[in-house]
Scaffold this motif. Structure first.
Motif, PDB file in Angstrom:
ATOM      1  N   UNK A   1       1.029  -1.094   0.114  1.00  0.00           N
ATOM      2  CA  UNK A   1       0.003  -0.140   0.057  1.00  0.00           C
ATOM      3  C   UNK A   1       0.868   1.224  -0.007  1.00  0.00           C
ATOM      4  N   UNK A   2       1.964   1.076   1.077  1.00  0.00           N
ATOM      5  CA  UNK A   2       2.826   2.476   0.734  1.00  0.00           C
ATOM      6  C   UNK A   2       3.675   2.461  -0.258  1.00  0.00           C
ATOM      7  N   UNK A   3       4.109   1.588  -1.088  1.00  0.00           N
ATOM      8  CA  UNK A   3       4.983   1.666  -2.111  1.00  0.00           C
ATOM      9  C   UNK A   3       3.976   2.065  -3.544  1.00  0.00           C
ATOM     10  N   UNK A   4       2.798   1.479  -3.425  1.00  0.00           N
ATOM     11  CA  UNK A   4       2.005   1.854  -4.730  1.00  0.00           C
ATOM     12  C   UNK A   4       1.559   3.088  -4.885  1.00  0.00           C
ATOM     13  N   UNK A   5       1.429   3.823  -3.470  1.00  0.00           N
ATOM     14  CA  UNK A   5       0.487   5.274  -3.209  1.00  0.00           C
ATOM     15  C   UNK A   5       1.806   6.026  -2.829  1.00  0.00           C
ATOM     16  N   UNK A   6       2.991   5.754  -2.656  1.00  0.00           N
ATOM     17  CA  UNK A   6       4.165   6.574  -2.496  1.00  0.00           C
ATOM     18  C   UNK A   6       3.931   7.274  -0.905  1.00  0.00           C
ATOM     19  N   UNK A   7       3.389   6.428   0.110  1.00  0.00           N
ATOM     20  CA  UNK A   7       3.123   7.240   1.355  1.00  0.00           C
ATOM     21  C   UNK A   7       4.211   7.633   2.144  1.00  0.00           C
ATOM     22  N   UNK A   8       3.952   8.634   2.546  1.00  0.00           N
ATOM     23  CA  UNK A   8       5.070   9.373   3.440  1.00  0.00           C
ATOM     24  C   UNK A   8       5.126   9.414   5.064  1.00  0.00           C
ATOM     25  N   UNK A   9       3.913   8.575   5.489  1.00  0.00           N
ATOM     26  CA  UNK A   9       4.042   8.493   6.769  1.00  0.00           C
ATOM     27  C   UNK A   9       3.870   6.962   7.118  1.00  0.00           C
ATOM     28  N   UNK A  10       3.662   6.790   8.627  1.00  0.00           N
ATOM     29  CA  UNK A  10       3.870   5.656   9.259  1.00  0.00           C
ATOM     30  C   UNK A  10       2.410   4.833   9.147  1.00  0.00           C
ATOM     31  N   UNK A  11       2.235   3.520   8.812  1.00  0.00           N
ATOM     32  CA  UNK A  11       1.046   2.836   9.042  1.00  0.00           C
ATOM     33  C   UNK A  11       1.314   1.434   9.672  1.00  0.00           C
ATOM     34  N   UNK A  12       0.373   1.303  10.885  1.00  0.00           N
ATOM     35  CA  UNK A  12       0.573   0.173  11.778  1.00  0.00           C
ATOM     36  C   UNK A  12      -0.174  -0.881  11.332  1.00  0.00           C
ATOM     37  N   UNK A  13       0.211  -2.189  11.633  1.00  0.00           N
ATOM     38  CA  UNK A  13      -0.593  -3.218  11.440  1.00  0.00           C
ATOM     39  C   UNK A  13      -0.985  -3.764  12.701  1.00  0.00           C
ATOM     40  N   UNK A  14      -2.326  -3.954  12.853  1.00  0.00           N
ATOM     41  CA  UNK A  14      -2.970  -4.568  14.073  1.00  0.00           C
ATOM     42  C   UNK A  14      -3.932  -5.797  13.649  1.00  0.00           C
ATOM     43  N   UNK A  15      -3.412  -6.914  13.307  1.00  0.00           N
ATOM     44  CA  UNK A  15      -4.223  -7.938  12.806  1.00  0.00           C
ATOM     45  C   UNK A  15      -5.254  -8.626  13.536  1.00  0.00           C
ATOM     46  N   UNK A  16      -4.586  -8.621  14.897  1.00  0.00           N
ATOM     47  CA  UNK A  16      -5.442  -9.276  16.183  1.00  0.00           C
ATOM     48  C   UNK A  16      -6.399  -8.290  16.635  1.00  0.00           C
ATOM     49  N   UNK A  17      -6.516  -6.845  16.081  1.00  0.00           N
ATOM     50  CA  UNK A  17      -7.341  -5.713  16.217  1.00  0.00           C
ATOM     51  C   UNK A  17      -7.350  -5.543  17.848  1.00  0.00           C
ATOM     52  N   UNK A  18      -6.397  -5.679  18.725  1.00  0.00           N
ATOM     53  CA  UNK A  18      -6.232  -5.365  19.785  1.00  0.00           C
ATOM     54  C   UNK A  18      -6.301  -3.784  20.132  1.00  0.00           C
ATOM     55  N   UNK A  19      -5.463  -3.155  19.587  1.00  0.00           N
ATOM     56  CA  UNK A  19      -5.491  -1.775  19.463  1.00  0.00           C
ATOM     57  C   UNK A  19      -6.773  -1.077  18.914  1.00  0.00           C
ATOM     58  N   UNK A  20      -7.146  -1.562  18.138  1.00  0.00           N
ATOM     59  CA  UNK A  20      -8.612  -1.295  17.372  1.00  0.00           C
ATOM     60  C   UNK A  20      -9.533  -1.320  18.210  1.00  0.00           C
ATOM     61  N   UNK A  21      -9.649  -2.469  19.007  1.00  0.00           N
ATOM     62  CA  UNK A  21     -10.663  -2.508  20.096  1.00  0.00           C
ATOM     63  C   UNK A  21     -10.210  -1.635  21.286  1.00  0.00           C
ATOM     64  N   UNK A  22      -8.912  -1.425  21.941  1.00  0.00           N
ATOM     65  CA  UNK A  22      -8.656  -0.430  22.948  1.00  0.00           C
ATOM     66  C   UNK A  22      -9.131   0.998  22.311  1.00  0.00           C
TER      67      UNK A  22
END
Length: 150
Positions: free
Chosen positions: A79-100
């Motif tokens: 996603x970062x490479x395709x869109x040349x994103x300049x910021x940090x994207x974090x992965x939360x596959x267990x959605x612990x932070x998403x739920x928090x």
């Protein structure tokens, strides 16, 4: 959704390169923390590209932008490479932070109910306190709205 004036929940998640990030790493800076449903979908791409285009303006205002979804590190990298994103994207596959952060909710699409991420943006101040919370996010407008708030 979490209340304005409350302490933002601590977290530690890997970014698109596998590097770990925690909220405490950004103490002393404003953090625009936005949660989005899925990499490479039209709304999420518009939102991410909007934040990326404006990233220099966010840094000028002493803010960092962090995106979080349940997609994998590998998905985030593409996603970062395709869109040349300049910021940090974090992965939360267990959605612990998403739920928090109270953004894992029941959603409906074509009459079917399922659990998923509700697009939500939080602004966290230099001391780790939530100073703005928005769960009525329009993907294309969110980056400019957050910049205007800063």
């Amino acid at each position: 959704m979490l209340e304005v004036g409350t302490k933002a929940p601590a977290f530690e998640l890997p970014d698109q390169n596998g590097t770990m990030h925690s909220l405490k790493d950004y103490k002393g800076k404003k953090v625009v923390l936005y949660f989005y449903p899925k990499d490479n979908t039209s709304g999420c791409t518009k939102q991410a590209c909007g934040f990326s285009e404006r990233y220099p303006q966010f840094t000028e205002k002493g803010a960092v932008v962090l995106g979080i979804s349940k997609d994998s590190v590998a998905s985030h990298k593409k996603f970062e490479e395709k869109n040349d994103l300049k910021f940090t994207i974090l992965s939360d596959p267990d959605h612990k932070v998403i739920e928090a952060y109270d953004v894992w909710k029941e959603k409906k699409n074509y009459g079917k109910s399922y659990m998923g991420v509700v697009r939500t943006t939080y602004l966290i101040d230099e001391k780790g306190i939530i100073v703005r919370a928005n769960d009525k996010v329009k993907a294309a407008d969110d980056p400019q709205n957050m910049l205007d708030i800063l």
